[in-house]
Write an enzyme that holds these catalytic residues in place. Sequence first.
Site, mmCIF file in Angstrom:
data_model
loop_
_atom_site.group_PDB
_atom_site.id
_atom_site.type_symbol
_atom_site.label_atom_id
_atom_site.label_comp_id
_atom_site.label_asym_id
_atom_site.label_seq_id
_atom_site.Cartn_x
_atom_site.Cartn_y
_atom_site.Cartn_z
ATOM 1 N N ARG A 74 14.671 15.085 27.628
ATOM 2 C CA ARG A 74 13.672 14.516 28.516
ATOM 3 C C ARG A 74 14.275 14.441 29.910
ATOM 4 N NH1 ARG A 74 9.204 11.933 27.555
ATOM 5 N NH2 ARG A 74 9.300 11.026 25.508
ATOM 6 N N GLY A 111 4.856 18.328 27.155
ATOM 7 C CA GLY A 111 3.823 17.437 27.674
ATOM 8 C C GLY A 111 3.653 17.598 29.176
ATOM 9 N N ASN A 112 3.314 16.492 29.829
ATOM 10 C CA ASN A 112 2.999 16.548 31.263
ATOM 11 C C ASN A 112 4.165 17.011 32.124
ATOM 12 O OD1 ASN A 112 0.223 15.821 31.559
ATOM 13 N ND2 ASN A 112 0.767 13.830 30.728
ATOM 14 N N ASP A 136 0.710 11.521 22.782
ATOM 15 C CA ASP A 136 -0.077 10.712 23.724
ATOM 16 C C ASP A 136 -1.464 11.302 23.992
ATOM 17 O OD1 ASP A 136 2.294 9.349 23.855
ATOM 18 O OD2 ASP A 136 2.893 10.155 25.805
ATOM 19 N N GLU A 231 1.281 0.508 24.575
ATOM 20 C CA GLU A 231 2.494 0.075 25.296
ATOM 21 C C GLU A 231 2.245 -0.047 26.804
ATOM 22 O OE1 GLU A 231 5.675 2.922 24.793
ATOM 23 O OE2 GLU A 231 4.329 4.624 25.102
HETATM 24 O O1 F6P Z 1 5.437 10.903 25.264
HETATM 25 C C1 F6P Z 1 5.665 10.537 23.956
HETATM 26 C C2 F6P Z 1 6.250 9.136 23.886
HETATM 27 O O2 F6P Z 1 6.491 8.841 22.530
HETATM 28 C C3 F6P Z 1 5.419 8.060 24.557
HETATM 29 O O3 F6P Z 1 4.346 7.640 23.770
HETATM 30 C C4 F6P Z 1 6.457 7.005 24.806
HETATM 31 O O4 F6P Z 1 6.095 6.215 25.894
HETATM 32 C C5 F6P Z 1 7.688 7.808 25.111
HETATM 33 O O5 F6P Z 1 7.477 9.095 24.562
HETATM 34 C C6 F6P Z 1 8.971 7.249 24.567
HETATM 35 O O6 F6P Z 1 10.000 7.977 25.136
HETATM 36 P P1 F6P Z 1 11.443 8.184 24.533
HETATM 37 O O7 F6P Z 1 11.337 9.173 23.425
HETATM 38 O O8 F6P Z 1 12.210 8.741 25.668
HETATM 39 O O9 F6P Z 1 11.919 6.866 24.063
#
Ligand code: F6P
Length: 356
Positions: A74, A111-112, A136, A231
């Site tokens: 990410r 995703g985005n 999402d 959330e």
């Molecule tokens: O985008 C998918 C997601 O699971 C969201 O729903 C959530 O806010 C985020 O990723 C959590 O991110 P991470 O995997 O970095 O904890």
Amino acid sequence: MKRKIGILTSGGDCPGLNAAIRGVAKASYELFDAEFIGIADGYRGLIEGDYRTMKRREFSGILTLGGTILGTSRRPYRNMRVIEDDNVDKVAAMKANYKKMGLDCLVTLGGNGTHKTANLLSEEGLNVIGLPKTIDNDIYGTDVTFGFHTAVDIATGVVDRIHTTANSHGRIMVIELMGNKAGWLTLYAGIAGGADIVLLPEIPYNMDSVIASIEHRIETGHGFTIIVVAEGAYDKALGSKRKERAAKLAENNFASGSHYLAHQIESITGLETRVVVPGHYQRGGSPSPYDRLLSTQFGSYAAHLIRDENYGQTVAMINGRVTSNPLKIAASQTKFVPIDHQMVQCGRDIGICFGE
Ligand code: F6P
């Protein structure tokens, strides 16, 4: 016709990634002379040159497998355009590695954020094709993303199980669901799970309305209340600025908005309230049959785009038909729940409180 295809998965993982990778590969092998280069951990691998040639058999036996066989990351570098202290020009590095691999195109599943970078690379002259994944369901230009419905199934299962324990104890149960800034997952799982109160980021809630709904349930003989809260949902009273709200919660030692909500409910009503946070459990494991089908369809459609050299596109589902949109559409904005969406309206019709 020979095509050398780089493939990567980027951003948070979700069920269906491997099914989509398999769909792209199997259809490509059928449609033309395909060779696949697997790029490790999303854009990190593309920037750092971490990739390998994949064998056809690696795409077999992964239809039902959760996660991603390619690994993901990410935002390995916060802003692709900015050259930070590391002194690496990320865009130049990605272009150089694309060239070094001798790719005809790059397939990005994400995703985005992934789509923004995919669009950037496309504008830089690379041949890129996107596939929309995320639990999402917030990618603009497609009715649905793969991973979403599996997460709805999982989250609904959580709401179902919470019902029995809530009923036994006569408690208020606050279930915090994922979805980042969008409320799709909470809306769908909330309605599918028969929640009493559904709180979405798109409809900032009014605490008085939430309390009134709980009190109404008690007055009408219901000993428990199930609240699903996204959330990203928030109490109107905390203001619309995300950072300021987060600071207020942190000052008061609330781990998240759902803990704040539960605390408010308990102190106002005196009713025993518990918080449940299924977290990453919502993104784990095998994709549902729906997502296996969607991922396979999206993957095979991507292979057609590659065959036709129709680059700069991302696969989409529009009004029940698989098609594609220019990457810049998907990269342009986030798809939020419209507050007059039919599913919201349906919830209102059956008496669900949205905290309005
Ligand atoms: O985008 C998918 C997601 O699971 C969201 O729903 C959530 O806010 C985020 O990723 C959590 O991110 P991470 O995997 O970095 O904890």
